[in-house]
Design a protein around this motif. Structure first.
Motif, PDB file in Angstrom:
ATOM      1  N   ALA A 235      13.280 -38.422  26.916  1.00 25.28           N
ATOM      2  CA  ALA A 235      13.920 -37.273  26.278  1.00 25.28           C
ATOM      3  C   ALA A 235      15.423 -37.189  26.508  1.00 25.28           C
ATOM      4  N   PHE A 236      15.923 -37.707  27.644  1.00 26.87           N
ATOM      5  CA  PHE A 236      17.320 -37.465  28.000  1.00 26.87           C
ATOM      6  C   PHE A 236      18.111 -38.753  28.152  1.00 26.87           C
ATOM      7  N   SER A 237      19.405 -38.626  27.926  1.00 22.82           N
ATOM      8  CA  SER A 237      20.312 -39.758  28.069  1.00 22.82           C
ATOM      9  C   SER A 237      20.771 -39.880  29.519  1.00 22.82           C
ATOM     10  N   LEU A 238      21.651 -40.822  29.767  1.00 17.19           N
ATOM     11  CA  LEU A 238      22.034 -41.155  31.133  1.00 17.19           C
ATOM     12  C   LEU A 238      22.970 -40.142  31.788  1.00 17.19           C
ATOM     13  N   ASP A 239      23.509 -39.193  31.019  1.00 15.82           N
ATOM     14  CA  ASP A 239      24.311 -38.159  31.673  1.00 15.82           C
ATOM     15  C   ASP A 239      23.444 -37.062  32.262  1.00 15.82           C
TER      16      ASP A 239
ATOM     17  N   VAL B  69      22.005 -34.581  30.912  1.00 16.12           N
ATOM     18  CA  VAL B  69      22.096 -33.281  30.245  1.00 16.12           C
ATOM     19  C   VAL B  69      21.764 -33.390  28.767  1.00 16.12           C
ATOM     20  N   HIS B  70      22.354 -34.368  28.109  1.00 21.99           N
ATOM     21  CA  HIS B  70      22.196 -34.494  26.656  1.00 21.99           C
ATOM     22  C   HIS B  70      21.012 -35.371  26.298  1.00 21.99           C
ATOM     23  N   PRO B  71      20.397 -35.119  25.149  1.00 24.23           N
ATOM     24  CA  PRO B  71      19.222 -35.895  24.751  1.00 24.23           C
ATOM     25  C   PRO B  71      19.532 -37.360  24.476  1.00 24.23           C
ATOM     26  N   SER B  72      18.484 -38.155  24.539  1.00 22.86           N
ATOM     27  CA  SER B  72      18.510 -39.546  24.096  1.00 22.86           C
ATOM     28  C   SER B  72      18.348 -39.547  22.582  1.00 22.86           C
ATOM     29  N   PRO B  73      18.452 -40.711  21.920  1.00 20.99           N
ATOM     30  CA  PRO B  73      18.170 -40.747  20.481  1.00 20.99           C
ATOM     31  C   PRO B  73      16.788 -40.182  20.150  1.00 20.99           C
ATOM     32  N   LYS B  74      15.803 -40.555  20.955  1.00 25.93           N
ATOM     33  CA  LYS B  74      14.447 -40.053  20.730  1.00 25.93           C
ATOM     34  C   LYS B  74      14.385 -38.541  20.985  1.00 25.93           C
ATOM     35  N   GLY B  75      15.154 -38.086  21.969  1.00 26.62           N
ATOM     36  CA  GLY B  75      15.199 -36.664  22.263  1.00 26.62           C
ATOM     37  C   GLY B  75      15.807 -35.863  21.132  1.00 26.62           C
ATOM     38  N   TYR B  76      16.860 -36.388  20.516  1.00 30.86           N
ATOM     39  CA  TYR B  76      17.466 -35.700  19.367  1.00 30.86           C
ATOM     40  C   TYR B  76      16.501 -35.660  18.182  1.00 30.86           C
TER      41      TYR B  76
END
Length: 517
Positions: A469-473, A475-482
């Motif tokens: 769900a989340f990217s490496l920061d 906080v923000h979503p991954s592509p799949k999360g978006y």
């Protein structure tokens, strides 16, 4: 008999023909198989407003691939199937991310997973904010924006970037240096809008470890610091103004509420007790010190602040994790008392030093209702040596307290939750009064963070790196999360306006972006 066979054959052919017609009528892009419809909504001019989540920010940066996978862009592709118009994005120049101001770097590149952890990608940063793009733009997501920033004239003035009065991302696509985000949005006369704003009104405070001010009672946004919590009354006034302007000409729209910050891996990845068993001598020394302070606290009628640390017994199977030592500025400062008690034992200089670092120190808690959260950015300093601190009071998180900007304490967490709840009450009430579609983003991310949410065969969790769900920061979503977020927006739009969008297949979206794009 022959007549009966002819009759049966006719019935069979009719049945087959009906089935074939039904198959032909099934629309693969709709949620119910019926022809795709916009319902009562008009998507011919869609404008998206918000912050970094709206822009497609991911892995600590904004870059072209992230913008393409933003939830508004995914929505626009679905809207195009029912007459939605062009969706123009203020693209960055590259997939490296980062920003320049007249050739000087002011934002760094995106992160990628190098096999052991996040690392910055290589490559040149080429997006200079002084190169203003020609709009108007449909995706008006501005990374870093708080609610009241969308109303602020001059938020896109390059002259205010270094002083913090303007936003470098908005500088790139503002129609003029004096305009506001809402003015540029309304000028496009949208027929449909999405609004997801308010996350940064609490997130900046939380990600700074509570280094800011809870602005309750302050009704002047101009006096806010960059990390302060926005006063809920100010938020309500701002949010009502935004929605009123967006709906003034009859536009319909979708809004989303604010997730609790503790739903994201930035706050949940690092445990409160990551310290392994200590050498016996060190454990005994610290336990004597902490036990003495606890005894003094008890004598003053104050609760204990320290736990008994566990020594390493040499058996890896029985190593117990010790809690982190943190600073909690909400505690009464007992530096003077500690100094006085230890001066006969340690001497005045050392006692004064110990008193200064332990006056508001305690062990981190993982107890329900009083949990502390260790920031993701603190993971690299735990167990390292504090520069200039004397031994044995110099191991960060063990004998030297983690400082305020590395932790979100239980009391700070409560402040964030109180503000978030107030914002969400406002958002829900305005959505109802304006008959807007409403996305319970808080509920959705709560599911993701607590057990996971399975969609399209993928279980979306908040586990750092591997949770989908989340990217490496963190906080923000991954592509799949978006993609998940876009589908939840579509579900809300379907419910409010009678459309029947099916949404996208999460399997078509990456879990994380690779080093090279």
């Amino acid at each position: 008999m022959i007549k009966n066979f002819k009759w049966l054959l006719l019935v069979s052919l009719t049945f087959v023909a009906c089935n074939n017609n039904d198959d032909a009528a099934i629309d693969p892009n709709s949620s119910d198989g019926l022809p795709l419809t916009a319902g009562s909504a008009d998507f011919s001019k869609y404008v998206a407003l918000g912050n970094s989540l709206c822009a497609g920010y991911s892995d600590g940066a904004l870059f072209m691939a992230g913008q393409e996978h933003s939830y508004p862009n995914i929505l626009s592709q679905q809207f195009a199937l029912v007459g939605g118009g062009e969706f123009k994005i203020p693209y960055m120049n590259d997939n490296v991310g980062g920003l320049l101001l007249a050739g000087t770097q002011i934002q760094g590149p995106r992160l990628y997973f190098n096999g052991s952890g996040p690392a910055p990608v290589t490559g040149s940063i080429t997006t200079d904010i002084t190169n203003v793009l020609a709009g108007p733009f449909n995706n008006m997501g501005v990374p870093g924006a708080k609610s009241f920033h969308l109303l602020a004239p001059g938020y896109g003035n390059v002259a205010g970037v270094l002083s913090g009065q303007a936003n470098p991302y908005f500088v790139r696509f503002a129609s003029s240096p004096t305009t506001s985000v809402i003015a540029d949005a309304v000028a496009q006369n949208p027929t449909f809008f999405s609004l997801w704003i308010g996350n940064n009104d609490v997130l900046a405070y939380a990600t700074s470890g509570g280094v800011g001010v809870n602005q309750l009672g302050n009704l002047n946004p101009a006096t806010y610091g960059s990390n302060d919590i926005t006063d809920p009354t100010v938020f309500a006034n701002v949010y009502n103004t935004l929605v009123t302007q967006l709906t003034a000409n009859g536009a319909k729209g979708v809004v989303a509420n604010i997730p609790y910050v503790t739903s994201v891996p930035f706050f949940t990845t690092v445990p409160t007790n990551p310290i392994p068993g200590l050498p016996a001598a060190s454990a005994a020394q610290l336990n004597t010190l902490f036990g003495g302070i606890n005894a003094a606290l008890a004598g003053a009628g104050l609760p204990a602040r320290f736990q008994t640390l566990v020594a390493d017994d040499g058996n890896p199977a029985t190593v117990e994790a010790n809690p982190l030592l943190i600073k909690d500025e909400s505690l009464p400062n007992i530096s003077t008392q500690i100094t006085a008690a230890l001066t006969p034992v340690l001497g005045a200089p050392t006692a004064a030093y110990v008193g200064s670092i332990y006056g508001q120190a305690r062990h981190a808690s993982n107890a329900a209702g009083s949990r502390d959260y260790i920031l993701l950015t603190a993971r690299t300093i735990i167990g390292t040596t504090q520069t200039g601190a004397p031994s044995p009071f110099n191991t960060i998180g063990v004998s030297y307290p983690m400082q305020d900007n590395t932790t979100l304490t239980a009391s700070e967490t409560a402040e964030v939750k109180t503000a978030t709840d107030a914002y969400n009450t406002t958002i829900a009430a305005i959505a109802t009064s304006k008959n807007l579609a409403f996305v319970d983003a808080n509920g959705i991310l709560n599911q993701v963070a607590n057990g996971g949410l399975t969609v399209s065969g993928y279980t979306m969790t908040s586990t750092y790196v591997t949770g989908n769900a989340f990217s490496l920061d963190g906080v923000h979503p991954s592509p799949k999360g978006y993609a998940l977020i876009a589908n939840k927006f579509l579900e809300a739009i379907n419910a409010a306006y009678g459309s029947n969008f099916k949404g996208v297949n999460l399997g078509q979206y990456q879990i994380l972006y690779p080093a090279m794009l």
